[in-house]
Enzyme design. Structure first.
Site, PDB file in Angstrom:
ATOM      1  N   LYS A  39      91.065  42.871  22.662  1.00  0.00           N
ATOM      2  CA  LYS A  39      90.824  41.466  22.940  1.00  0.00           C
ATOM      3  C   LYS A  39      90.721  40.536  21.982  1.00  0.00           C
ATOM      4  CE  LYS A  39      87.046  39.147  25.700  1.00  0.00           C
ATOM      5  NZ  LYS A  39      86.028  39.176  26.481  1.00  0.00           N
ATOM      6  N   SER A  63      85.531  37.556  31.052  1.00  0.00           N
ATOM      7  CA  SER A  63      86.497  36.836  30.397  1.00  0.00           C
ATOM      8  C   SER A  63      87.684  37.923  29.600  1.00  0.00           C
ATOM      9  CB  SER A  63      85.835  36.206  29.203  1.00  0.00           C
ATOM     10  OG  SER A  63      85.027  37.257  28.343  1.00  0.00           O
ATOM     11  N   SER A  80      82.063  40.750  31.606  1.00  0.00           N
ATOM     12  CA  SER A  80      83.502  40.230  31.287  1.00  0.00           C
ATOM     13  C   SER A  80      84.467  41.528  31.092  1.00  0.00           C
ATOM     14  CB  SER A  80      83.258  39.716  29.798  1.00  0.00           C
ATOM     15  OG  SER A  80      82.715  38.466  29.881  1.00  0.00           O
TER      16      SER A  80
END
Lengths: 463, 526
Positions: free
Chosen positions: B78, B173, B197
């Site tokens: 990420k 997210s 997330s």
């Protein structure tokens, strides 16, 4: 006119003497090339985390113990937020809720009326000692409308020592800070040299009438030496008294000391009150310290700090050293005070005493009256003295053995001062300054003098 | 080996036996990334460095000295983890072009184990959001939007409408990481989990999403959202793979003072056959408002599955659950306000051209660098941290947090081993529908089932369970005791085997895999 009581408190920031910074591994060094001692964490690169420096904690514990504080076995770290170019993260990590040490005291000595013979001991309460980060430095280049930022100092460990408003004038403030400086230097927890920014003092000053509540206080910053501290505090006291007697009011503001003008002026930066939005520092667990009783048996020795262990290893503090000097050498308290007040002088004195037969009580006179005044006249430190302890001891031995008179000794010292590498004996022989010991020779000289002064002798005999 | 293979059991074996080389694997993944570019899962593809790493891995295999199971395995990270030499943007204008000089500890560990870093995945800006729709590089598309399973179930549209507008969100997210794993472009990905997330997009994308216990895995190098709740998250296609990743990442890091000191021993998951000694807790408060009847039914079915297999299934109560969203909002925004203070344009990142004064430069930089979501949270957070508000909001929220954490302590103390809950309220929403509400509203809605585990620091995992009526993945969540990841994953693995979640049938993969689709049923081991 009703009397005024001035009230003075101090906030002192002492830079911790350590190899690396409080929360990162970058080096601590004075006057290094700009931005050469900045780790990723110091530069606030995103994703970096603080790691507590053990040595800094030990320094704070030592200092707390030396100042008779209670060491908090659990203390916490907080973030104090404000925006400034020299504060990369936008917050300073400090200890606002629970600092590492609280409720201590510092005893210091004052000379009344500048007479060394009349010394009085006073005490100031230490509210707390907290660990916190130093900020970087910013230099304003007004001609180019820019600010130059150097982060070398950002993140260096500081101990903030808060002294309660127990002092009443510049002299007391100066004496207290001087004593603190000596203590820190003895412990080695800070080199505490004000000129290098290792010791910074802010004074809180207010005045009030007896029986009335404390007045509004101002904070005085930008004080660069102990001498200026006394001046700044005394000026601010006078300014406040004058202001109030003329019907004015004192603003709760921050003022800067202008050393050239010898006065305090309002600081432009601090308009309006800042809300620092304190918040616990989430990346640092509570700091837990142990003592002999609370130390768990299976704890890894490297991972913990034992307060008692540190206590046992504290060196003699200045007050203890002074007492010992008095006891050991029979010198006066005010003598030992001066000895400790000059860096290296006590060691010099002891070194001379070791190398001479002259009694310490007599040696001290030479140290304080002769050597010290020479050093002061030429603005030299003890380390820089052209006369070593060896040479001085040598000279004093000649005096003690009655090979020279004390007048001659002073002359020889003046010669030694030139630092030409001659020994006292060489100088004495060169200038033929020896005391004559030979009885017969003395008689001959006296006879020669008398013979040469016939008239005067007759006058004398006749009365 | 196929791109949809399980890492541990299949790909690693294939690499070891030379049936496929790290370079081939890497190239195939890179090619698939290119052809699935429309998913917008990746912000940066590090093609050169990945191929280099693959070559080095290949050398090691040739010498018979692979570094372990992860050697040569393509992974994605990420874009809020620092990667040295590779751009780290947090999907924000503030860090566009920012090349970090250091690797996050977890990234370094992956590299030390020989993993091949394919690139950085897309997210909501600074990890604030539950859709992966609010980053400056645009939204991430759920690969299932293009799956045979979803398209079959789609209501036929008129010709004038773009097929495109049907696509559904990944959740967030860590949507990019979830999409990357889900679309077979990598075998594992790192996400982060602050309020759900990692688990939320895992559920929507049909992959395993593990949130480890707080303090187990180092956060050094993870750009923080909420320091006291963030954890690196692990996204994989099966539970065994998650255990492998955990094994390589967990453990004390001297650079992160919030990691525990205890030694961590990597473990292999046993094949649980007897669940009669297990006690599964069903927290009644997780039947939250807005929970779809479909998911409620699935949850119930799962509970029955355990019961019928002999486990003890009990209803439990976590009474303070309903306060967690508000509590989270206060604590999260406060920390955000603090963490974002460092973005002033001076040391790194975006700096505005304004030259009037330092203050105006700060203001312009932050206005230009941050999106509305970030700025909104900063303002809220600063409000809660004001001296006059601190006790009322921040301290109060800390106390409520303690109550929420205690709820779990009580339940686990009563003999429950693992909790079973839904992960999300529904399956993935279409993008056009999702953006009808603002980020704050969506976050408040979507975090409700995942967020309490972050408050309490507990480990939790999403296991893909079944497809919804719309043909989209639905997952269920297991929450375990602190640092009992082994037990948690063992239960999750058993459940995974029971439900046999279907493999996504994605056109693109079929093309790239040249017909080597061995496992039509499930992506788990044979």
């Amino acid at each position: 006119l009703a009397p005024w009581i001035p009230v003075v408190g101090l906030e002192i920031h002492a830079q911790i003497s350590s190899n690396s910074k409080l929360f990162s591994g970058s080096q601590v060094q004075f006057a290094a090339p700009p931005n050469s001692l900045v780790s990723f964490f110091d530069a606030s690169l995103p994703g970096t985390l603080p790691v507590l420096n053990r040595r800094c904690v030990e320094a704070a514990v030592m200092t707390g113990l030396a100042l008779n504080c209670s060491i908090n076995k659990k203390s916490l770290f907080d973030r104090k937020h404000y925006f400034y170019a020299d504060l990369p993260a936008g917050y300073q990590i400090t200890q606002q809720r629970v600092p590492i040490a609280v409720n201590g005291s510092l005893s210091y000595t004052l000379c009344i009326d500048n007479k060394m013979s009349q010394m009085v001991t006073k005490t100031v309460r230490i509210k707390q000692i907290q660990l916190e980060q130093d900020s970087g430095k910013s230099l304003h280049d007004d001609s180019r409308c820019q600010t130059l930022v150097d982060l070398n100092r950002a993140g260096v460990g500081l101990m903030e020592v808060v002294m309660e408003p127990d002092m009443c004038c510049g002299e007391e403030a100066a004496a207290a800070v001087r004593e603190l400086q000596l203590i820190l230097q003895t412990l080695g927890s800070s080199q505490a040299v004000m000129a290098e920014g290792q010791l910074r003092v802010d004074a809180n000053v207010s005045v009030h009438h007896p029986g009335e509540p404390y007045g509004v206080r101002t904070e005085v910053k930008n004080i660069n030496s102990i001498r200026f501290l006394a001046k700044a505090v005394d000026y601010e006291i006078r300014r406040q008294i004058e202001e109030l007697e003329n019907g004015g009011t004192i603003l709760n503001e921050t003022r800067a000391f202008d050393s050239k003008l010898g006065c305090t002026v309002p600081m432009r930066d601090k308009e309006g009150k800042q809300d620092y939005r304190f918040m616990p520092e989430p990346n640092l667990p509570p700091l837990i310290l142990y003592d002999a009783k609370s130390l768990p048996a299976n704890m890894n020795h490297q991972q913990v700090i034992n307060i008692d262990w540190i206590h046992e290893r504290l060196p003699d503090l200045p007050s203890v050293k002074r007492e010992k000097l008095v006891e050991q050498y029979g010198i006066l308290p005010e003598h030992s005070f001066t000895l400790l007040n000059e860096d290296g002088l006590a060691e010099f004195f002891e070194s001379v005493v070791k190398q001479t037969q002259m009694k310490p009580k007599k040696v001290i006179g030479w140290i304080l009256n002769d050597l010290l005044s020479y050093l002061k006249q030429h603005s030299l430190t003890v380390k820089e003295s052209p006369v070593s302890s060896f040479l001085l001891a040598d000279l004093l031995n000649l005096l003690e053995k009655k090979e020279i008179s004390s007048t001659v000794a002073k002359r020889v010292l003046a010669e030694l001062w030139k630092g030409e590498g001659k020994t006292p004996l060489e100088i004495v022989k060169e200038q033929k300054l020896e005391l004559l010991q030979d009885q017969k020779e003395l008689e001959q000289i006296c006879q020669a003098v008398i013979d040469g002064q016939e008239n005067e002798v007759i006058m004398m005999v006749l009365g | 080996a196929a791109l949809n293979d399980a890492l541990r059991s299949q790909v690693s074996a294939a690499l070891k036996e030379g049936r496929v080389t790290p370079t081939e694997l890497c190239q195939r993944c890179l090619a698939l990334i290119k052809s699935t570019k429309f998913l917008n899962a990746y912000i940066t593809v590090a093609e050169e460095t990945a191929l280099k790493q693959a070559e080095e891995s290949e050398e090691r295999y040739k010498r018979g000295q692979p570094l372990g199971i992860l050697d040569g395995i393509p992974v994605a990270v990420k874009d809020n983890f620092n990667t040295a030499g590779i751009e780290t943007t947090c999907a924000s204008n503030m860090l566009k072009g920012y090349i970090s000089p250091y690797n996050a500890t977890v990234v370094q560990k992956l590299l030390d184990h020989g993993a091949v870093l394919l690139g950085k995945t897309n997210l909501d800006e600074f990890a604030m959001g539950s859709g992966s729709t609010d980053g400056v590089f645009g939204p991430v598309r759920n690969p299932w939007s293009y799956s045979k399973q979803y398209k079959e179930k789609c209501v036929p549209k008129s010709h004038s409408e773009e097929e495109e507008s049907d696509w559904v969100i990944t959740g967030g997210s860590s949507g990019g990481s979830a999409a990357a794993v889900s679309s077979f472009t990598c075998f594992a990905a790192l996400g982060s989990d602050t309020g759900g997330s990692t688990r939320n997009p895992a559920a929507h994308c049909g992959v395993v999403g593990l949130k480890p216990t707080y303090g187990l895995i180092s956060r050094h190098g993870l750009i923080p959202l909420v320091n006291s709740m963030d954890v690196p998250g692990i996204l994989t296609r099966c539970v065994d793979d998650a255990a492998v990743l955990l094994g390589s990442l967990a453990g004390h890091d001297p650079k992160d003072s919030t990691t525990i000191q205890d030694d961590f021993k990597p473990f292999e998951l046993p094949n649980l056959t007897d669940v009669s000694k297990l006690s599964i807790g069903i927290p009644k408060e997780y039947n939250a408002p807005g929970l779809s009847s479909e998911i409620l039914a699935l949850w119930s079915k799962a509970a029955d599955l355990f019961k019928n297999a002999g486990a003890k299934v009990v209803e439990v109560s976590l009474p303070h659950t309903r306060h967690s969203i508000v509590c989270y909002h206060v604590l999260c925004t406060a920390e955000v306000a603090s963490n974002m203070a460092r973005f002033d344009g001076l040391e790194y990142g975006h700096r505005s051209d304004t030259k009037d004064s330092t203050e105006s430069m700060y203001a312009a930089t932050r206005r230009e660098g941050f999106n509305d979501v970030v700025r909104g949270r900063i303002l809220s957070g600063n409000y809660f941290l004001l001296k006059q508000n601190y006790e009322k909001y921040f301290v109060k929220a800390q106390k409520v947090r303690r109550l929420i954490a205690n709820d779990f302590v009580k339940v686990f103390r009563s003999g429950v081993d693992v909790l079973l809950t839904p992960t999300t309220l529904s399956d993935a929403a279409p993008y056009t529908e999702f953006i009808q509400e603002d980020n704050r509203t969506r976050s408040a809605q979507d975090d409700i089932l995942t967020q309490a585990a972050n408050m309490a620091g507990l480990p939790a995992i999403n296991v893909p369970t079944a497809l919804s009526e719309r043909g989209l993945p639905v997952g269920l969540q297991f929450i375990g005791r602190s640092f009992q990841e082994k037990q948690l994953l063992t239960v999750a693995k058993w459940f995974e085997k029971q439900v046999q979640f279907p493999v996504m049938q994605l056109e693109e993969v079929r093309r790239h895999d040249s017909g080597v689709f061995q496992h039509q049923k499930s992506a788990s081991f044979s």
